[in-house]
Design an enzyme around this catalytic site. Sequence first.
Site, PDB file in Angstrom:
ATOM      1  N   CYS A 134      46.126  39.597  27.973  1.00 40.17           N
ATOM      2  CA  CYS A 134      45.260  40.768  27.934  1.00 40.17           C
ATOM      3  C   CYS A 134      44.663  41.050  29.320  1.00 40.17           C
ATOM      4  CB  CYS A 134      44.143  40.535  26.917  1.00 40.17           C
ATOM      5  SG  CYS A 134      42.918  41.837  26.889  1.00 40.17           S
ATOM      6  N   CYS A 137      40.903  41.986  29.400  1.00 41.82           N
ATOM      7  CA  CYS A 137      39.996  40.853  29.136  1.00 41.82           C
ATOM      8  C   CYS A 137      39.900  39.942  30.362  1.00 41.82           C
ATOM      9  CB  CYS A 137      40.480  39.991  27.972  1.00 41.82           C
ATOM     10  SG  CYS A 137      41.151  40.877  26.583  1.00 41.82           S
ATOM     11  N   ASP A 138      41.028  39.665  30.985  1.00 42.18           N
ATOM     12  CA  ASP A 138      41.076  38.588  31.982  1.00 42.18           C
ATOM     13  C   ASP A 138      41.368  39.038  33.412  1.00 42.18           C
ATOM     14  OD1 ASP A 138      40.632  36.788  29.907  1.00 42.18           O
ATOM     15  OD2 ASP A 138      42.760  36.633  29.459  1.00 42.18           O
TER      16      ASP A 138
END
Length: 308
Positions: A134, A137-138
């Site tokens: 993701c 997200c990261d």
Amino acid sequence: MDKFEVAVIGGGPAGLTAALYLLRARRKVLLVEKLSPGGQVLLTEKIENYPGFPEGITGFELADAFAAQVEKYEGLHKHFGEVKKIEVGDKYHTLHLEESTVQVKALVVASGARWRKLGVPGEQELAGKGISYCAICDGNFFRDQVVACIGGGDTALEESLYLSKIVKKIYLIHRRDKFRGTKIYQEKVLANPKIEVIWDSVVEEFKGQESLEKVVLKNVKNGNTSELEVSGAFIFIGVEPNSEFLPPEVKKDERGFVLTDSEMQTNIKGIYAAGDIRAKNCRQVSTAVGDGACAGFNVANYLEQLDD
Ligand code: NAP
């Protein structure tokens, strides 16, 4: 045991749209959602192909608007948790939630799909230590660093473009010499100076002690292996269905995606499916919304027939 007319499993675009149509048909809807409403859309930075938003819209904003629209209606009961099991019944189907059981006359399965894993050595061990599924997200963990992205579909192209605004360099590794993703993303990727495409190559292994250090590649045309030094790797090789909790009676394809007719009905009376969980080849927010509308509309008709 609680009884509901209909349960919608999953609060992504498909589930929320099905719930909207059912609520407007004045049905009492149990909406079961694992986390917060929105589904995978929440993990998309910007959606440019959902009609009505010529400048695009963030996944968060769109998900928020979908959820707000549903909240306007009476008859919505939300349950945050997982469906563990479903038992097919004659008059009622039984949903086993984590700590309770409910009976429903009909249900719309819109539990979506999750990212697929590559299944190569090092992937499991280094997941969360450099390996991610993701970008939104990261991505920030890899600011100004070198990363690899794996895949050639819409997700790989779109997420590489997003990451290119954060990282120093991206190696985009694809197993063929042609992308699968939409042409407009292909053009943008190929024109992006931060993205170097490595064609005809597969990942054989991820290496690293405390965190990811190297990706071992194999060229599928000449068999040569090589190593890339990266601090992050993002795997975007498609999705698999969240369909494990479904009863064995519900027909699925060989990959576990649920088979429906054009009215979104499965082979089981009263069980409908919508969105990414369905066996189909175009998984978009717009098609999820279309599926949800169709499922909601047909379930409302089905419930009316039962009333009569
Ligand atoms: P996808 O379209 O199934 O593409 C998966 C990609 O990963 C393909 O390029 C495939 O290679 C590659 N791949 C699969 N297994 C692999 C393996 N074991 N090793 C190496 N490469 C592998 O998946 P997706 O890109 O996640 O998209 C899923 C669905 O969501 C699609 O319907 C897509 O259109 C949609 N989506 C749409 C948007 C958008 O419209 N903005 C954004 C994201 C996703 P091959 O090409 O060789 O098969």
